[in-house]
Write a protein that holds these residues in place. Structure first.
Motif, short mmCIF file in Angstrom:
data_model
loop_
_atom_site.label_atom_id
_atom_site.label_comp_id
_atom_site.label_asym_id
_atom_site.label_seq_id
_atom_site.Cartn_x
_atom_site.Cartn_y
_atom_site.Cartn_z
N ALA A 161 0.85 -1.20 0.00
CA ALA A 161 0.00 0.00 0.00
C ALA A 161 0.89 1.25 0.00
O ALA A 161 2.04 1.19 0.46
N PRO A 162 0.38 2.38 -0.52
CA PRO A 162 1.18 3.61 -0.52
C PRO A 162 1.62 4.01 0.90
O PRO A 162 0.91 3.71 1.87
N THR A 163 2.78 4.66 0.97
CA THR A 163 3.32 5.04 2.28
C THR A 163 3.07 6.52 2.59
O THR A 163 3.44 7.00 3.65
N LYS A 164 2.48 7.24 1.61
CA LYS A 164 2.15 8.65 1.84
C LYS A 164 0.64 8.80 1.76
O LYS A 164 -0.02 7.94 1.19
N PRO A 165 0.07 9.90 2.31
CA PRO A 165 -1.39 10.08 2.22
C PRO A 165 -1.88 9.98 0.78
O PRO A 165 -1.22 10.48 -0.14
N TYR A 166 -3.03 9.31 0.57
CA TYR A 166 -3.55 9.10 -0.79
C TYR A 166 -5.07 9.03 -0.78
O TYR A 166 -5.68 8.94 0.29
N THR A 167 -5.65 9.04 -1.99
CA THR A 167 -7.10 9.02 -2.10
C THR A 167 -7.57 7.65 -2.56
O THR A 167 -6.99 7.06 -3.46
N LEU A 168 -8.63 7.14 -1.91
CA LEU A 168 -9.23 5.87 -2.32
C LEU A 168 -10.58 6.20 -2.97
O LEU A 168 -11.34 7.00 -2.44
N THR A 169 -10.84 5.55 -4.10
CA THR A 169 -12.09 5.80 -4.81
C THR A 169 -13.01 4.60 -4.62
O THR A 169 -12.59 3.46 -4.78
N THR A 170 -14.27 4.88 -4.27
CA THR A 170 -15.27 3.82 -4.11
C THR A 170 -16.49 4.20 -4.95
O THR A 170 -16.58 5.34 -5.41
N PRO A 171 -17.44 3.27 -5.17
CA PRO A 171 -18.65 3.61 -5.94
C PRO A 171 -19.47 4.72 -5.25
O PRO A 171 -20.35 5.30 -5.86
N TYR A 172 -19.18 4.97 -3.98
CA TYR A 172 -19.98 5.95 -3.22
C TYR A 172 -19.28 7.29 -3.08
O TYR A 172 -19.83 8.22 -2.51
N GLY A 173 -18.05 7.37 -3.56
CA GLY A 173 -17.29 8.62 -3.45
C GLY A 173 -15.86 8.32 -3.01
O GLY A 173 -15.48 7.16 -2.87
#
Ligand SMILES: [Zn+2]
Length: 275
Positions: A161-173
Motif C-alpha cells: 500500500a502507498p506510504t504517503k497520504p492518498y485518495t481511495l475511490t469507491t462507488p460511493y465517493g
C-alpha cells in the motif's frame, strides 16, 4: 511542513487477541489508567502548543466521558477508533457497521460535532486472506472523510500500500487514507511511526526518514497510545509478542515523543485535510 500527530485513546486492557486471557466481560474489573495517561499526553502537547487527532475508542468514551470532554475542551480533533476494539477482518460487515456507528453516534453526542475520521484497531483494514477492504465503502457511505487504518506493512496491513497520504475511490465517493510513517528496508517497510518501532529504531534514522519525506513535500503520520506513557505493569500474563509490542522499552516513549515535537511541526489530520 506540518506533520500529523495522532493518539489512539484506549486503556491498557484493550489489546487485540487476548480474549482467552482477558475477555471483554472482565473489562469492568480492570483498573482504569486512561485519565492519568491522557493527562500526560495533553501536558506534553500543551508544552509545545500543538493540536493532535485523538481516535477515541467507544468503550473508553462510554466508561470515561470526562476524558473525551477534556481532550475536546483543549481544542484537539476527536475521531473514532470504533467501539469494541476487534480487528475489522474478524467482523462481518453488519457487525463492523454496528460497531462503527455506535462509536460515531456516542462521540458526536458528547462533543456536539461531526466525527470525520476513523482508525481501525490494529490497522486491520486489509486485503487478501484477511480481507476487510469492504470497510472502506462503509466508511464513505457513512460520511467519513478520511481513514487511517491501512498500514503498508507485511504482518499487519497491506505490504504494498502507498506510504504517503492518498485518495481511495469507491462507488460511493472518495476518501483520503493516512498511513503511518514507515521506513523502507531490505525486509520490507518497517513501522517507525509509533508503538514498538518508534521506541526501538535509532532516533537519528527516524529523524532522517521524516526529513527526507518532508523535503519531498509529504507530511508523515506519528501515532501513540496512552499506555505508551505508563510504567504500570498489567496484572495479567501477556503472551511474549504482546508484551514486546505493548511494553518493550516503553520508558523511551516520552523521550522519543519530546524529541519529535522539538524537531518537527505537527498538526491534526483534519487540518492537513481541510486546511
Ligand atoms: Zn487500538
Amino acid at each position: 511542513m506540518k506533520n500529523i500527530l495522532t493518539v489512539d485513546v484506549e486503556d491498557w486492557y484493550h489489546i487485540c487477541d487476548i480474549e482467552h486471557i482477558l475477555p471483554p466481560s472482565c473489562w469492568d474489573q480492570c483498573e482504569s489508567r486512561i485519565l492519568t495517561n491522557v493527562e500526560k499526553i495533553l501536558n506534553l502537547l500543551n508544552r509545545f502548543k500543538l493540536k493532535a487527532t485523538f481516535f477515541i475508542l467507544g468503550d473508553v468514551a462510554e466508561r470515561t466521558s470526562d476524558v473525551v470532554r477534556m481532550i475536546h475542551g483543549e481544542g484537539h480533533e476527536i475521531a473514532s477508533h470504533g467501539y469494541g476494539h476487534v480487528q475489522v477482518y474478524k467482523q462481518r460487515e453488519d457487525e463492523f457497521l454496528q460497531d462503527l456507528l455506535r462509536s460515531k453516534t456516542l462521540i458526536e453526542e458528547m462533543i456536539g460535532e461531526k466525527v470525520i475520521g476513523y482508525r481501525a484497531p490494529e490497522w486491520s483494514i486489509c486485503k487478501g486472506k484477511r480481507d476487510s477492504y469492504w470497510a472502506i465503502d462503509l466508511l464513505v457511505q457513512n460520511r467519513f472523510l478520511y481513514d487511517s487504518s491501512i498500514a503498508p506493512l507485511r504482518f499487519i496491513g497491506i505490504p504494498n500500500a502507498p506510504t504517503k497520504p492518498y485518495t481511495l475511490t469507491t462507488p460511493y465517493g472518495d476518501i483520503k487514507e493516512f498511513p503511518p510513517l514507515t521506513m523502507r528496508s531490505f525486509f520490507g517497510n518497517l513501522p517507525i511511526g509509533g508503538g514498538w518501532g518508534l521506541r526501538i529504531f535509532p532516533y537519528r534514522t527516524i529523524r532522517r526518514t521524516i526529513n527526507q519525506l518532508n523535503a519531498l513535500g509529504h507530511p508523515v503520520l506519528i501515532f501513540c497510545h496512552p499506555s505508551d506513557f505508563d510504567t504500570f505493569h498489567p496484572p495479567i500474563a501477556l503472551p511474549w509478542v504482546k508484551r514486546f509490542v505493548c511494553y518493550g522499552r516503553v520508558r523511551t516513549t516520552e523521550e522519543r515523543m519530546t524529541q519529535l515535537l522539538n524537531d518537527f511541526e505537527f498538526s491534526t489530520v483534519r487540518e492537513t485535510l481541510l486546511g
